[in-house]
Design an enzyme around this catalytic site. Structure first.
Site, PDB file in Angstrom:
ATOM      1  N   SER A   4       0.811  -1.224   0.000  1.00 24.70           N
ATOM      2  CA  SER A   4       0.000   0.000   0.000  1.00 24.70           C
ATOM      3  C   SER A   4       0.842   1.272   0.000  1.00 24.70           C
ATOM      4  O   SER A   4       0.314   2.367  -0.231  1.00 24.70           O
ATOM      5  CB  SER A   4      -0.929   0.011   1.221  1.00 24.70           C
ATOM      6  OG  SER A   4      -0.191   0.050   2.430  1.00 24.70           O
ATOM      7  N   LYS A  42      -5.807   4.974   8.542  1.00 26.03           N
ATOM      8  CA  LYS A  42      -4.665   5.728   8.018  1.00 26.03           C
ATOM      9  C   LYS A  42      -4.968   7.218   7.973  1.00 26.03           C
ATOM     10  O   LYS A  42      -4.139   8.051   8.380  1.00 26.03           O
ATOM     11  CB  LYS A  42      -4.300   5.201   6.634  1.00 26.03           C
ATOM     12  CG  LYS A  42      -3.720   3.789   6.643  1.00 26.03           C
ATOM     13  CD  LYS A  42      -3.484   3.255   5.234  1.00 26.03           C
ATOM     14  CE  LYS A  42      -2.874   1.859   5.277  1.00 26.03           C
ATOM     15  NZ  LYS A  42      -2.677   1.288   3.934  1.00 26.03           N
TER      16      LYS A  42
END
Length: 778
Positions: free
Chosen positions: A630, A673
């Site tokens: 990611s 996040k």
């Protein structure tokens, strides 16, 4: 996506009918119904799904609701085996008949004990026994008296010695001289031997008479006992005339009882029937009693040991040894679930391979066999090997993908025994019906656990939390264990402030308190960033540095935090090197992402020129394990910035993986996040130009905290979805990325033009350096 309480058709969950149905799992429900309906061998069920989805509770309720319509299985009993006494006989009776038969047998034994005692203590029996004994005595005395008279007439008599009756010469009492001459002595000895021989013949006849007397006594005992017990057995035998197994057992029991009585041959002074014959063998061991059953049984076994599944033999000490009896056979869950369903966790069985092998043997043989133990302890004086019981049940194993994969590919018998797979999904579509089902589920928990009713605003918050757990605006999590936990905690906080109905504020308090309890490590990390111990910039610009986002998990708590990813580029031809990869601190999936960067650089800039560079990438001040790709887009942005020498805005953090074509791909934990970077920015002060770049495909996964949503709505924080690297470049570097023309060239002034120019320079410089400094020949 916010859940509007107005759209919920109730005021509180007290208005709803609680449900225990399986929610949002139509595929799994259909598979379960198929597996339950198909009774053929091998169609056991493996329920596959993640932990916490409430599979065990949901399946138990599901089975109990449907099993009520299935027939109740028979009772199972163990009785004495008159032919092979160490192998107790298993018989089945209609539900509830087992205890009735056992009670009948108990009364029969009690009655027989009394009847036999009376019969054997009766005066007529005593007189008959006495007559038999007297007859034997008279016959014996008559024969011996006749011999004694004969011997006396010849100077001899009969004398008892330790070795028995002997013929004695009376003349020996007068001394040796009384015997006369030698010839007379020889004659007396011959006479004595003849008399002794005659005595032996009489004693043989006496033994025959004693044997005949014993046989006559046995016949007498049998006749007396048979007459005493006849009515009792005839009555019970007539009651079970339509059940051949029980009728045969009663016949065998009657014969065995008579045989015991005749073998015992009691004397008139010994009348304790319990000591004369073994009445315990006529007891009935009701192993499984289904008298209270209403349909097929459902058993959930959480500790599948051999004894818990197959039953056990209990032992009792007798001196230095131990012994057992068929009445000490105890059932296991295979017996209790027989005719129904046994639910277990696959992981428990996989930890006990011997138990798993024993279960497979039982399913293949379709019988429950309790094997005698192999004892290393005290000497077992006697043990039993009970006859097997036919096995007709469905085993339902609960497990995840890994356990199913392990069993399917590494156990060749598994696919023959578990032919039905019921897949439980972690999520379900979010629509009004399932939102209502959420409320019904909470209503069921409230009713079962005496929780307060939940207002519809509280349910709206729980539904939103369900969507966050699912990481999808249009889906809800099926982790009903987590939903139940939230309901319990919200009920607690409602009680702490005196609310009679749980409100949205109580649910919010439960979530906040849960985060507070688990966020100690998060706070320490944030302190290190805010104090400057860990370098994370949230304003300004930097070349070759991008704020990446990582996620950490502490049990059931997941949080995100920012961390700088830096790149350095220089002359060489080794390509992109990732420091974490070189130090074995990353996973294969992260390594794949790094290799993808080389492919992107080659495809974008090296179609008509070589790709010659050395590049170094690293997660600065990060010393843990790196998993996933990611961060690959962040790494690519850092490389492009280093090559172009164009600065990157540090107020923006980035997440998203990238493919070889520069397309940004979906990542996980997008909410955590974003919130991790937001918390750092808010702590330093929101400036209005801070935010996070995410993949466009992750928009549907956004289920952010309310404070983050409020800041975005107020323009204090931003979320930028991008689909390609080019879009991210323009946001981070503030100039056009550039589109290649038909010759693969980019417009001057664009980022790609600058990068390609720099790569050409590196290739030229490397070639020039090689020409000027050729390698020494070996």
């Amino acid at each position: 996506m916010v859940c509007d309480p107005v759209g919920l058709s109730f005021e509180t969950t007290a208005d709803l009918q609680p449900t225990t149905a399986i929610i949002g799992q139509p595929r799994a429900t259909k598979a379960l119904e198929f597996g339950m309906g198909l009774k053929s061998k091998g169609y056991n069920i493996f329920v596959m799904g993640s932990a916490g989805t409430g599979r065990s509770t949901a399946i138990r309720h599901f089975l109990q609701e449907r099993c009520g319509h299935e027939p109740t299985p028979d009772d199972w009993l163990y009785i004495y085996n008159f032919e092979t006494n160490h192998r107790p006989q298993a018989i089945s009776l209609s539900p509830g008949q087992g205890n009735i038969f056992a009670e009948h047998m108990k009364r029969l034994v009690e009655s027989l004990q009394s009847t036999l005692t009376q019969a054997l203590e009766s005066s007529s029996y005593r007189e008959a026994v006495h007559a038999l004994d007297q007859k034997l005595v008279e016959q014996r005395e008559e024969m011996l008296d006749e011999l004694d008279r004969k011997a006396s007439g010849q100077g001899f008599d009969l004398q008892e010695t330790p070795s028995g009756l002997m013929v004695r010469d009376v003349s020996e009492d007068d001394g040796p001289e009384a015997n006369g001459d030698a010839n007379e002595s020889y004659v007396r000895r011959d006479t004595q031997r003849a008399l002794q021989s005659e005595l032996q013949n009489i004693l043989r006849e006496v033994r025959i008479l004693e044997r005949d007397a014993r046989e006559e006594r046995r016949r007498l005992d049998r006749e007396v006992a048979e007459a005493a017990i006849q009515d009792e057995f005839d009555t019970l035998r007539e009651q079970y005339a339509e059940q051949p197994v029980l009728r045969d057992f009663l016949d065998a029991m009657r014969e065995d009882l008579l045989e015991q009585v005749t073998r015992a041959a009691p004397t008139p002074d010994d009348r304790d029937i319990d000591q004369l014959i073994d009445l315990r063998r006529y007891e009935v061991n009701v192993l499984v009693d289904n008298s209270a059953g209403a349909g097929a049984p459902v058993v959930v076994q959480l500790n599948p040991t051999y004894e818990n599944l197959f039953g056990r033999l209990e032992y009792e000490s007798q001196g230095q040894a131990v012994t057992t009896h068929f009445t000490q056979i105890r059932p296991g869950d295979l017996h209790r679930a027989n005719g129904g369903y046994l639910v277990m966790y696959a992981s428990d069985l996989l930890r006990q391979r011997e138990m798993w092998e024993a279960l497979k043997r039982a399913l293949k043989a379709e019988e429950i066999e309790m094997r005698p133990p192999q004892s290393d302890g005290p000497l077992i004086a006697n043990t039993l090997w009970p006859r097997p019981i036919p096995l007709r049940l469905k085993v339902i194993l609960l497990g995840n993908f890994n356990s199913y994969d392990q069993l399917f590919y590494h156990d060749e018998e598994f696919s023959d025994l578990f032919k039905v797979r019921a897949d439980f999904s972690d999520t379900m579509p979010r629509h009004p019906q399932h939102e209502h089902s959420y409320a019904e589920f909470v209503a069921a928990r409230s009713q079962e656990e005496k929780l307060r009713p939940f207002g519809r605003d509280a349910m709206a918050k729980i539904i939103e939390h369900g969507a966050r757990l699912a990481e999808h605006q249009c889906k809800l999590s099926t982790r009903f264990g987590a939903i139940a936990d939230l309901a319990r905690e919200a009920n607690y906080w409602a009680g702490s402030v005196g609310h009679e109905v749980v409100t949205a504020e109580d649910v919010r308090a439960a979530l906040d308190e849960r985060t507070e309890r688990a966020s100690h490590e998060t706070e320490l990390l944030s302190e290190a960033i805010l104090e400057g111990a860990i370098f994370v910039a949230t304003q300004g610009e930097a070349i070759g540095q991008v704020n990446g986002l990582t996620v950490r998990e502490l049990g059931d708590f997941t949080y995100g935090h920012p961390g700088p990813i830096s790149a350095r580029t220089f002359m060489g031809d080794n390509g992109v090197i990732h420091i974490e990869r070189e130090t074995d601190m990353d996973s294969p999936s992260h390594q794949k992402g790094v290799l993808t960067l080389n492919a992107y650089l080659g495809g974008t800039y090296a179609q008509r020129q070589p790709l010659s560079l050395n590049a170094s990438l690293t997660f600065e001040q990060f010393y843990g394990w790196i998993d996933g790709d990611s961060a690959s887009s962040s790494e690519l942005y850092a490389l492009i910035s280093s090559l172009s020498q164009l600065p990157v805005r540090q107020a923006i953090s980035v997440t998203g993986s990238v493919n070889q074509r520069g397309e940004i791909q979906t990542i996980g934990a997008v909410n955590e996040k974003i919130e991790g970077f937001f918390d750092i920015c808010r702590a330093r002060g929101l400036t209005g130009d801070q935010g996070v770049i995410i993949p466009t495909t992750n928009i549907v996964n956004l289920m952010l905290r309310e404070d983050v949503v409020d800041a975005v709505r107020a323009g204090q924080f931003h979320i930028w979805p991008v689909s390609t690297i080019n879009e991210g470049i323009e946001l981070l570097m503030g100039r056009p990325a550039g589109e290649a023309d038909e010759n693969g060239e980019y417009p001057e002034g664009t980022v790609h033009f600058t990068v390609k120019k720099r790569l050409r320079e590196l290739a030229t410089e490397l070639k020039s350096f090689g020409d000027e400094h050729p390698r020494d020949e070996e």
